[in-house]
Write a protein that holds these residues in place. Structure first.
Motif, PDB file in Angstrom:
ATOM      1  N   PRO A   9      -5.232   6.859   1.770  1.00 45.56           N
ATOM      2  CA  PRO A   9      -5.299   6.057   0.191  1.00 45.56           C
ATOM      3  C   PRO A   9      -3.802   5.991  -0.365  1.00 45.56           C
ATOM      4  O   PRO A   9      -3.428   4.948  -0.990  1.00 45.56           O
ATOM      5  N   ALA A  10      -2.960   6.775   0.299  1.00 43.68           N
ATOM      6  CA  ALA A  10      -1.489   6.780  -0.248  1.00 43.68           C
ATOM      7  C   ALA A  10      -0.569   6.391   0.576  1.00 43.68           C
ATOM      8  O   ALA A  10       0.723   6.326   0.264  1.00 43.68           O
ATOM      9  N   SER A  11      -0.821   5.930   1.718  1.00 39.05           N
ATOM     10  CA  SER A  11       0.205   5.617   2.835  1.00 39.05           C
ATOM     11  C   SER A  11       0.899   4.616   2.417  1.00 39.05           C
ATOM     12  O   SER A  11       2.282   4.463   2.988  1.00 39.05           O
ATOM     13  N   ALA A  12       0.576   3.645   1.641  1.00 37.67           N
ATOM     14  CA  ALA A  12       1.332   2.583   1.370  1.00 37.67           C
ATOM     15  C   ALA A  12       2.133   2.722   0.087  1.00 37.67           C
ATOM     16  O   ALA A  12       2.555   1.400  -0.567  1.00 37.67           O
ATOM     17  N   LEU A  13       2.378   3.791  -0.516  1.00 37.38           N
ATOM     18  CA  LEU A  13       2.626   3.897  -1.844  1.00 37.38           C
ATOM     19  C   LEU A  13       4.022   4.588  -1.958  1.00 37.38           C
ATOM     20  O   LEU A  13       4.023   5.328  -1.224  1.00 37.38           O
ATOM     21  N   ASP A  14       4.560   4.423  -3.161  1.00 35.65           N
ATOM     22  CA  ASP A  14       5.919   5.406  -3.223  1.00 35.65           C
ATOM     23  C   ASP A  14       5.533   6.466  -3.706  1.00 35.65           C
ATOM     24  O   ASP A  14       4.465   6.931  -4.105  1.00 35.65           O
ATOM     25  N   PRO A  15       6.707   7.478  -3.677  1.00 34.24           N
ATOM     26  CA  PRO A  15       6.234   9.045  -3.995  1.00 34.24           C
ATOM     27  C   PRO A  15       5.478   9.079  -5.519  1.00 34.24           C
ATOM     28  O   PRO A  15       4.890   9.956  -5.659  1.00 34.24           O
ATOM     29  N   ILE A  16       6.029   8.464  -6.412  1.00 31.36           N
ATOM     30  CA  ILE A  16       5.366   8.613  -7.876  1.00 31.36           C
ATOM     31  C   ILE A  16       3.912   8.144  -7.751  1.00 31.36           C
ATOM     32  O   ILE A  16       2.852   8.920  -8.375  1.00 31.36           O
ATOM     33  N   ALA A  17       3.586   6.990  -7.188  1.00 28.45           N
ATOM     34  CA  ALA A  17       2.279   6.549  -7.032  1.00 28.45           C
ATOM     35  C   ALA A  17       1.365   7.294  -6.322  1.00 28.45           C
ATOM     36  O   ALA A  17       0.196   7.861  -6.636  1.00 28.45           O
ATOM     37  N   THR A  18       2.138   7.876  -5.429  1.00 29.80           N
ATOM     38  CA  THR A  18       1.375   8.939  -4.513  1.00 29.80           C
ATOM     39  C   THR A  18       0.740  10.188  -5.255  1.00 29.80           C
ATOM     40  O   THR A  18      -0.345  10.631  -5.305  1.00 29.80           O
ATOM     41  N   ALA A  19       1.951  10.762  -6.139  1.00 30.91           N
ATOM     42  CA  ALA A  19       1.688  11.761  -6.904  1.00 30.91           C
ATOM     43  C   ALA A  19       0.652  11.600  -7.884  1.00 30.91           C
ATOM     44  O   ALA A  19      -0.378  12.474  -7.819  1.00 30.91           O
ATOM     45  N   ARG A  20       0.349  10.527  -8.424  1.00 29.98           N
ATOM     46  CA  ARG A  20      -0.551  10.236  -9.158  1.00 29.98           C
ATOM     47  C   ARG A  20      -2.116  10.221  -8.710  1.00 29.98           C
ATOM     48  O   ARG A  20      -2.866  10.716  -9.246  1.00 29.98           O
TER      49      ARG A  20
END
Ligand SMILES: Nc1ncnc2c1ncn2[C@@H]1O[C@H](COP(=O)(O)OP(=O)(O)OP(=O)(O)O)[C@@H](O)[C@H]1O
Ligand SMILES: [Mg+2]
Lengths: 272, 321, 381
Positions: free
Chosen positions: A195-206
């Motif tokens: 679910p987080a593979s296309a996201l930046d670190p901040i969005a991933t953390a959320r």
């Protein structure tokens, strides 16, 4: 319409990762899957416990997504797929003939690798699944939409633009919207494919925070390529290689003291 | 590419200038540009000729009059029955072809096994049918609708004379519907396939049934594309004459058609009649131009309305209420 | 756990899907019917079952009893169903009508060998024949009078003549314009030129025919100073107008689908836009241009109204300044006079079936070529 609690499940308070006496919610037994003549999964046997996060890891093409899609029978949509063995959810074989896949998918939600909001408004995206279940009452809908968006930690960001297009949201917001959409219909299990593979670190953390939060209510199975992520959020980890389950154990054990050499090589990045 | 290697440039500023004029490039760019211009000019000449000459003799009276027996007489003739006939047949055709075409396309993309040879064969047949001459469809309409379906209906219903087994607006419309069916199917299929599979999966994963997914997620998305198919079909059908020659058009009728089994007058066919059967072409010329102008305006108006609807929908889809 | 409701749980849904299936099936059947019905009406010609001879063998009505029912049915050319519905008197009357028809033939024709000829036989259709009132073998299509002459060669020549003129005119212009619009023009020009050219396909062919008849024919005659005002040349150029948008949009599409990286590679090596288009893009897209021409051919040979309006005299001539009568024109002009089920009717359907087959093959070839090309270009890029 809250889902009826699953039978045959002792709902115990969520234990820590060290709990070993959990009841299984999803039970995979001797599962093999063929795309036409090629075998993508070989004799997988794996228990998945309720209200915990299970992570699937392994090199690309090893069959993680394929296995995940077995749990809500999304593989039915592909021609020429053949399955041997059994997948039981709450003791019920989901591949038996009298299973209604539609009902199954209402209970086993899914979040995809690439966020796929409908080209409708934010509100309609979430209301879509609810309407399918026959919710008509506007007040009810409003309330569930808000609640789902809050659970997905998205409410504050979108509360002023509920009725504008979901395609206007950022990538991370879109993915959280997809999560909100999935949890709005109150499934028991949520499957997440990177679910987080296309996201930046901040969005991933959320999203990771969100997953930790959601695990209080839902059983989560997540596919990830990010070792740290698996270590951070999951209670159990399963490592796959070439369609086979190599090792399945508590996450801490997999990352600190794996039984198999292959697993060790992979989690330490020495895989080759 | 064809340039000789530059001799060592004396100073760097000059070396970026072309050594010699590239005549071939200049010439061929000009030539192909001229070809483009020529096509645009042909279009402009045809349209201008018609608009300028047609506009002079176009009047409200001309549009709203049902001609008495001699429609070659500029003073008394009109084109009301032809306008009614042409719009009527296009309308009836649309009623048949849109739902059937869209449903067939839905079946072919969403339900039929995409890899089976049968599906591939059907798709190829549909694709190729779009290029079959319209006169062949006219023959089909005559052989199938009138001489087969119509006559058998007459026999079945014990009609006193030929009622169904003769040219009629219904058969002409059905013939046109068959002719434009491939256009609608191909356009709809294309727009259905352009929808990312992720959207369907998302809907199914939420527990929607296949039909719910199609009706609520897939079709609304595909609507602009389907409209395009509709436009193409309508604009092609409006100006076609060959398929209706033997399936329903009448040389002259004193009254407007009132039933589906009536024959009808048609703008395109009327243009043909006026330009080839006139006893005195110089006298007929003004009304001929006016009729052509009406036909062109009608086809372009149909096109234009549909384009507007489509643009509206695009906007709505983007803005989303 | 509530997931085990069977697939009968949603009857409405099930019903709707049946309806979708049924409608699609009928539509597909209808499409396949076209192949069958056009062929069906022409079948007696293809099988040589039609006899158009003026003088048919007749059996005197008195001898009716000697024939068994099947012989009688074949003799009277009735379908089994019609035959079953007739009583003795009707049959007797039909036989008398047959006899009377023979008696009505003018006596001078009774000895004419042509009156015994079945003119729908293949050798009359394809080879020249010396008809009794001609001095040498001729190709003649003349389905009127007592003896119908059905030689289809003049029609084929007429179709090919107009089509080839149309293609010679339209192909260079359309391909040139396609190269210009897709490769050389500035984006602004491209955005205007492309829809404008495609607008040409929105002009109904009857309007193009009208324009050719009223305007072009006179202008061309004044310019080229030929005799017959309405001839294959005018018709061919007008056909070209109808072909241009077809060839243009397919060729343009093929040229555009050549990956930008090809052009950029060539430009980076210092070639001009024209050189990149001519040496790199055009060769890569050549099959697509070929397909455009083939599909343009299909469009031209099937066009009816333009040729019908501009020239329709049936003469066997290869000169482009003579008139010509195409296959489509013949069908359109004569079908109204043909009696359903008669030999003229079936001949026209036979022409339609041939036309159908030719255009279908052309479309198929064009389609396959384009498909291959697209796959190749996508695979390589
Ligand atoms: N629709 C399909 N048809 C045929 N083979 C498929 C299909 N989907 C997947 N496969 C094959 O099955 C195997 C497992 O694929 P899967 O998508 O499950 O891998 P994955 O572990 O999720 O990889 P990734 O980490 O790259 O997402 C691969 O070899 C893949 O090529
Ligand atoms: Mg995957």
């Amino acid at each position: 319409m809250p889902a009826a609690p699953l039978k045959n499940v002792t709902v115990s308070a969520p234990d820590g990762p060290d709990d070993s006496a959990k009841e299984t919610l999803i039970e995979v037994r001797d599962l093999s899957l063929y795309y036409g003549a090629t075998r993508a999964l070989t004799q997988i046997t794996l228990p998945i416990c309720p209200r915990l996060v299970t992570a699937f890891i392994g090199p690309s093409g090893c069959g993680k997504s394929t296995l995940l899609r077995c749990f809500n029978r999304m593989n039915d949509l592909i021609d020429n797929v053949r399955i041997e063995g059994a997948v039981r959810i709450s003791g019920y074989d989901i591949y038996s003939r009298d299973v209604d896949v539609i009902e199954l998918r209402k209970r086993v939600g899914m979040v995809f690798q690439k966020s796929n909001p409908f080209p409708k408004s934010v509100y309609e995206n979430i209301a879509y699944g609810l309407r399918l279940q026959g919710h008509r009452n506007r007040a009810d809908l409003d309330q569930i939409v808000e609640q789902s968006l809050r659970s997905a930690a998205l409410w504050d960001e979108v509360k002023d633009r509920l009725h504008s297009s979901a395609l206007g949201l950022s990538g991370g917001q879109q993915q959280r919207l997809c999560i909100a959409r999935a949890i709005a219909i109150k499934p028991e299990i949520i499957l997440m494919d990177e679910p987080a593979s296309a996201l930046d670190p901040i969005a991933t953390a959320r999203i990771e925070d969100l997953i930790l939060d959601l695990k209080k209510q839902f059983t989560i199975v997540i596919v990830t390529h990010n070792m740290q992520q698996a270590a951070r959020i999951s209670d159990y980890t399963a490592f796959f290689y070439l369609g086979q389950l190599v090792e399945h154990d508590r996450t801490r054990k997999i990352f600190t003291n794996p039984t198999q050499k292959q697993t060790e090589d992979y989690v330490t990045g020495r895989f080759g | 590419m064809n340039r000789p290697p530059n001799p060592a440039p004396p100073d760097s500023a000059k070396s970026f200038r072309s050594e010699r004029f590239d005549f071939a490039s200049f010439f061929f760019t000009g030539l192909t540009g001229f070809a483009t211009l020529l096509i645009v000019a042909i279009l402009a000449v045809i349209l201008l000729n018609i608009v300028v000459q047609g506009w002079e003799s176009l009047s409200w009276r001309f549009i709203s009059t049902i001609p008495k027996d001699n429609f070659f007489d500029p003073a008394s003739t009109g084109v009301l029955p032809m306008i009614v006939g042409t719009t009527g047949r296009v309308f009836v055709m649309t009623i048949f072809v849109l739902p059937v075409g869209v449903i067939t396309a839905i079946y072919l993309t969403e339900y039929a096994p995409s890899t089976s040879p049968l599906t591939r064969f059907i798709r190829a047949a549909v694709n190729n049918l779009a290029g079959v001459p319209s006169i062949v469809f006219g023959l089909f309409g005559l052989g199938f609708f009138i001489n087969f379906v119509g006559r058998n209906l007459d026999a079945l219903l014990d009609s006193p004379g030929p009622t169904w087994g003769q040219p009629a607006i219904l058969w002409a419309s059905l013939t046109l519907a068959v002719m434009t069916l491939p256009v609608v199917i191909v356009a709809t299929e294309e727009s259905l396939r352009a929808i990312p599979p992720g959207l369907r999966e998302a809907s199914l994963a939420l527990g929607a049934t296949k039909l719910q997914t199609i009706l609520r997620v897939v079709l609304p998305q595909a609507l602009p594309g389907i409209m395009t198919g509709g436009i193409l079909a309508v604009s092609r059908a409006a100006g076609e004459v060959a398929p209706i020659l033997f399936t329903g058009v009448a040389y002259y009728m004193a009254n407007l058609p009132s039933k589906l089994t009536d024959q009808f007058m048609d703008l395109g066919y009327h243009v043909y009649v006026l330009s080839t059967q006139s006893p005195n072409i110089e006298q007929t010329r003004p009304i001929l131009y006016a009729t052509v102008l009406v036909l062109l305006m009608l086809t372009f108006a149909l096109n234009f309305t549909a384009i507007l609807i489509r643009a509206r929908m695009r906007k709505k889809l983007r803005a989303l209420g | 756990m509530g997931i085990q409701r069977g697939h009968r749980a949603r009857p409405l849904e099930w019903l709707a899907e049946r309806v979708i299936f049924t409608i699609s099936l009928s539509a597909i059947m209808l499409i396949l019917l076209i192949f069958i019905f056009v062929g069906r009406e022409a079948l007696p010609i293809f099988l040589g079952r039609m006899d158009s001879a003026l003088i048919q063998e007749t059996i005197p009505p008195e001898r009716m009893n000697e024939l068994d029912p099947e012989e009688l049915r074949v003799y009277l050319d009735l379908s089994p169903r019609q035959f079953a519905g007739m009583d003795r008197d009707t049959l007797q009357m039909l036989m008398e009508v047959r006899q009377e028809a023979l008696e009505e033939i003018p006596p001078e024709q009774l000895n004419d060998p042509d009156a015994h000829a079945n003119t729908t036989a293949w050798r009359y259709l394809l080879f020249p024949h010396q008809w009794s009132d001609y001095d040498r073998p001729r190709y003649i299509w003349q389905p009127i009078g007592n003896i119908h002459k059905y030689n289809i060669v003049p029609l084929i020549v007429g179709s090919l003549k107009t089509t080839l003129i149309g293609l010679f005119f339209a192909v260079p212009i359309s391909v040139g314009a396609a190269i210009y619009v897709s490769q050389l023009a500035r984006p602004r020009v491209r955005e205007i030129a492309k829809p404008t050219i495609e607008l040409l396909s929105g002009i109904p062919s009857v309007v193009v025919g009208f324009f050719a008849l009223l305007v072009m024919a006179s202008v061309f005659q004044a310019v080229f100073q030929y005799e017959t005002r309405l001839n294959a040349f005018v018709a061919g150029i007008a056909l070209g107008f109808a072909v241009i948008p077809v060839v243009f949009s397919i060729a343009e599409d093929a040229l555009t689908s050549v990956p930008r990286s090809y052009t950029q590679g060539a430009l980076a090596l210092g070639s001009s836009k024209w050189q990149a288009a001519w040496h790199i893009v055009l060769p890569a897209a050549l099959p697509g241009v070929f397909a455009a021409v083939v599909l343009g051919f299909g469009r031209a040979i099937g066009e009816t109204m333009i040729v019908l309006m501009v020239c329709s005299a049936s003469v066997m001539s290869w000169s482009i300044f003579d008139s010509a009568r195409s296959i489509t024109t013949t069908i359109a002009a004569e079908m109204a006079e043909a009696v359903a089920g008669g030999h003229h009717y079936r001949m026209l359907f036979m022409l339609g079936a041939v036309l159908f087959a030719v255009t279908f093959v052309a479309n198929l070839v064009g389609d396959i070529v384009i498909h291959r090309l697209k796959r190749k270009l996508e695979g390589r890029s």
